[in-house]
Design a protein around this motif. Structure first.
Motif, short mmCIF file in Angstrom:
data_model
loop_
_atom_site.label_atom_id
_atom_site.label_comp_id
_atom_site.label_asym_id
_atom_site.label_seq_id
_atom_site.Cartn_x
_atom_site.Cartn_y
_atom_site.Cartn_z
N SER A 296 -82.49 -7.29 58.70
CA SER A 296 -81.20 -8.00 58.71
C SER A 296 -80.48 -7.91 57.37
O SER A 296 -79.29 -8.16 57.28
N ALA A 297 -81.21 -7.62 56.31
CA ALA A 297 -80.64 -7.49 54.96
C ALA A 297 -81.63 -6.65 54.16
O ALA A 297 -82.80 -6.55 54.55
N GLU A 317 -90.02 -2.27 56.91
CA GLU A 317 -88.60 -2.63 56.92
C GLU A 317 -87.89 -1.84 58.01
O GLU A 317 -88.14 -0.65 58.20
N LEU A 402 -79.96 2.90 53.12
CA LEU A 402 -78.59 2.38 53.21
C LEU A 402 -78.08 2.22 51.79
O LEU A 402 -78.68 1.49 50.99
N ARG A 405 -71.68 -0.03 52.20
CA ARG A 405 -71.05 -0.38 53.47
C ARG A 405 -69.60 0.08 53.48
O ARG A 405 -68.89 -0.11 52.50
N LYS A 407 -67.77 -1.21 55.75
CA LYS A 407 -67.11 -2.42 56.24
C LYS A 407 -67.26 -3.51 55.17
O LYS A 407 -68.20 -3.48 54.39
N ILE A 411 -73.95 -10.27 53.23
CA ILE A 411 -75.13 -10.76 53.95
C ILE A 411 -75.84 -11.77 53.05
O ILE A 411 -76.30 -11.44 51.96
N ASN A 416 -74.54 -12.88 58.44
CA ASN A 416 -73.39 -12.07 58.04
C ASN A 416 -72.15 -12.92 57.85
O ASN A 416 -71.83 -13.76 58.69
P1 AMP Z 1 -75.13 -8.02 62.45
O1 AMP Z 1 -73.70 -7.61 62.55
O2 AMP Z 1 -75.33 -9.47 62.21
O3 AMP Z 1 -75.89 -7.53 63.57
O4 AMP Z 1 -75.70 -7.32 61.16
C1 AMP Z 1 -75.88 -5.95 61.10
C2 AMP Z 1 -75.83 -5.46 59.70
O5 AMP Z 1 -76.92 -5.97 58.94
C3 AMP Z 1 -75.99 -3.95 59.61
O6 AMP Z 1 -74.80 -3.26 59.91
C4 AMP Z 1 -76.44 -3.78 58.18
O7 AMP Z 1 -75.32 -3.80 57.31
C5 AMP Z 1 -77.28 -5.03 57.94
N1 AMP Z 1 -78.72 -4.77 57.98
C6 AMP Z 1 -79.59 -4.96 59.00
N2 AMP Z 1 -80.84 -4.61 58.62
C7 AMP Z 1 -80.76 -4.17 57.34
C8 AMP Z 1 -81.70 -3.68 56.39
N3 AMP Z 1 -83.00 -3.58 56.66
N4 AMP Z 1 -81.24 -3.32 55.17
C9 AMP Z 1 -79.93 -3.42 54.87
N5 AMP Z 1 -79.00 -3.89 55.70
C10 AMP Z 1 -79.41 -4.27 56.93
#
Ligand code: AMP
Ligand code: MCA
Length: 503
Positions: A296-297, A317, A402, A405, A407, A411, A416
């Protein structure tokens, strides 16, 4: 569209020895509910979910309670395809209400109990639910204020089944199952519509990659209103015929107690949870688990190493999104690389867009589009590929890092926050003329929300009052923790705010 191919090897790295990519069928089971109900019928006595109020609940009870609730919903007039808002803390009652909706063919709209009236009003206006289900008294009051005519019922739905016989488990893979709200650049959250088939493909891919079996027991302390806790933790557990200990909120000691008391094998968390777990004197208990997953981050590489030193675990991860469920993961058998999100998951195609390096995805897990938002769909999809808004790079083995972004997204603690939504609220405060909201690095939260404020000539804006104003309109995690007055926002020659210059 020009794209760059992912280097070899692709997701076959996740397959157990002897399994060929061609053997993979992510649609096995028809729909999630078919699979769950079938598993419960075959092993009715098996303990599936535990919560502090009800103890262990078997498959037989889950089947009966979800069926009874589905019949109650039908008697209330809820039909296939109609939306039901679902809210509350993680527990068996929330799960059976969720399963009931899916079995009936109703579309679940998960809601965060921390949402304020204005946030709920938007959700309700957009999704047009016929019913809301929650046990949380604060949410009941806010639903009432946001939409006085919306029918709100408790999660137990009266306890006894009532209403005529109704056909359950009849919807097919293409029918909508869930609408996950996510903001984006428009500021106003939009609903990502996931079908029953998307949800099934998402968990089938994880069952393969994470070797998730009926022997597994997950400690699940994530909220059940986001894809991580719901679409991965809960759906995966039920589809693997496995079991989970549900905790109503995250507390590091409660997690470690559950690991020890229930002989758990897995834990999934966001990086902020790991920050807190490693501070416990008993963090070593995590070493007993078969699999520890973070997502998620970004999980900082230093935290990855610290967890390994303390527990012997090399965290897996992974990377996901509401619109796509999970996209990539470090391998269970193989090299788990800190600082990367691993390799595309089984059945998932990942590419980088040439020139921008934006991560593009295609696969049976990817949603079909946003709820009543063809404009957003047109921006989000190109030639069948979904734009994640994340910028990445692949190494020679297909591991994805990653790096940024495309976008605007902050986070914080795995939640988000889209700056535009916060900026719109702050800008409506008297005396504020311009606002720019950015994320600033934070050891505890990953990022913290920070607002740069320009006031109207001669006006005075009290930051405490501004914070209170924001807190009345936004869920707590979106409310800026930092307020920085400034004379003017940095802009480029075209007048666009240069957020990278704001710290
Ligand atoms: P959501 O819109 O709440 O589903 O969040 C999705 C976003 O969380 C993704 O587009 C990524 O930017 C970020 N995200 C999810 N997992 C990771 C991760 N392991 N490392 C970095 N960013 C992540
Ligand atoms: C709580 N607060 C926060 C956050 N959480 N502030 C910023 N960011 C947050 N994430 C506020 C509280 O309202 C409180 O404010 C203060 O911080 C301290 O709260 P505390 O009790 O310490 O927090 P907590 O209740 O223990 O919550 C921390 C948490 C929680 C457990 C890490 O944020 C959490 O469950 N995060 C997981 C979110 C998640 O599931 N994300 C997955 C999205 P005050 O002091 O003013 O009262 S799905 C996704 O991203 C994709 C699909 C993916 O890849 O998974």
């Amino acid at each position: 569209m020009a794209t760059m191919d992912v280097p070899e090897p692709p997701w076959s790295l996740h397959l157990p020895e002897g399994q060929e990519p061609g053997d993979l069928d992510l649609t096995t089971g028809g729909t999630l509910v078919h699979r769950w109900v079938d598993l419960w019928a075959r092993r009715p006595e098996r303990e599936v979910l535990h919560d502090p109020d009800r103890g262990w609940i078997t498959g037989e009870v889950l089947e009966r309670e979800s069926g009874d609730k589905a019949r109650s919903l039908a008697a209330m007039g809820v039909g296939s395809g109609e939306r039901v808002l679902l809210g509350g803390s993680a527990g068996v009652d929330l799960v059976t209400a969720h399963v009931a909706c899916l079995r009936l063919g109703a579309v679940v709209v998960p809601t965060n109990p921390a949402y304020r009236e204005a946030e709920l009003a938007h959700l309700i206006g957009d999704a047009e639910p016929v019913l809301a289900l929650t046990d949380d008294p604060r949410t009941v009051a806010r639903f009432g204020a946001a939409a006085p005519s919306l029918r709100v019922e408790p999660l137990h739905l009266g306890g006894e089944p009532h209403g005529p016989a109704v056909e359950l488990d009849a919807v097919g893979p293409g029918s909508p199952a869930l609408i996950g709200y996510t903001s984006g650049t428009t500021g106003r959250p939009k609903g990502a519509v996931l079908s029953h088939g998307n949800l099934l493909a998402g968990v089938n891919s994880l069952r393969v990659a994470w070797r998730w079996t009926s022997e597994d027991r997950l400690v699940l302390a994530l909220p059940l209103f986001h894809m991580h806790g719901l679409g991965v933790g809960l759906h995966g557990t039920l589809a693997a015929g496995a079991s989970a200990v549900l905790l109503p909120r995250f507390d590091p000691e409660a997690v470690l107690d559950a690991v020890a008391a229930h002989e758990a094998t897995m834990f999934f968390g966001v990086p902020t949870m790991y920050n807190r777990l490693v501070e416990s004197a008993r963090a070593g208990l995590l070493g007993r688990l078969r699999l520890v997953v973070s997502g998620s981050a970004p999980l900082p590489a230093a935290m990855h190493r610290r967890i390994e030193e303390l527990t012997g675990q090399r965290v897996v991860e992974r990377y996901g999104m509401t619109e796509t469920i999970m996209l990539a993961s470090n391998p269970v058998d193989g090299d788990r690389r800190a600082g990367t999100v691993g390799v595309a998951l089984p059945g998932v195609d990942l590419r980088l867009e040439e020139g921008t390096d934006e991560v593009l995805v295609r696969g049976p897990n990817v949603f079909g589009g946003y709820w009543r938002r063809p404009d957003a769909d047109a921006e989000a999809f190109e030639s069948g590929w979904f734009r994640t808004g994340d910028v990445g790079s692949f190494d020679e083995n297909g591991y994805l890092t990653l790096v940024g972004r495309a976008k605007e997204l902050i986070i914080t603690g795995g939640y988000n926050v889209y700056p535009r939504e916060v900026e719109d609220v702050l800008r409506s405060f008297p005396g504020v003329s311009e606002v720019a909201v950015v994320g600033i690095p934070s050891e505890e939260w990953g990022e913290e929300v920070c607002a740069h404020i320009v006031t109207e000539a001669g006006a005075h804006v009290d930051h405490g009052e501004l914070r209170e104003y924001a807190a009345a309109r936004l869920a707590p995690y979106k409310v800026p923790r930092h307020y920085r007055p400034t004379e003017a926002l940095p802009r480029n020659a075209l007048g666009k705010i240069q957020k990278h210059r704001l710290t």
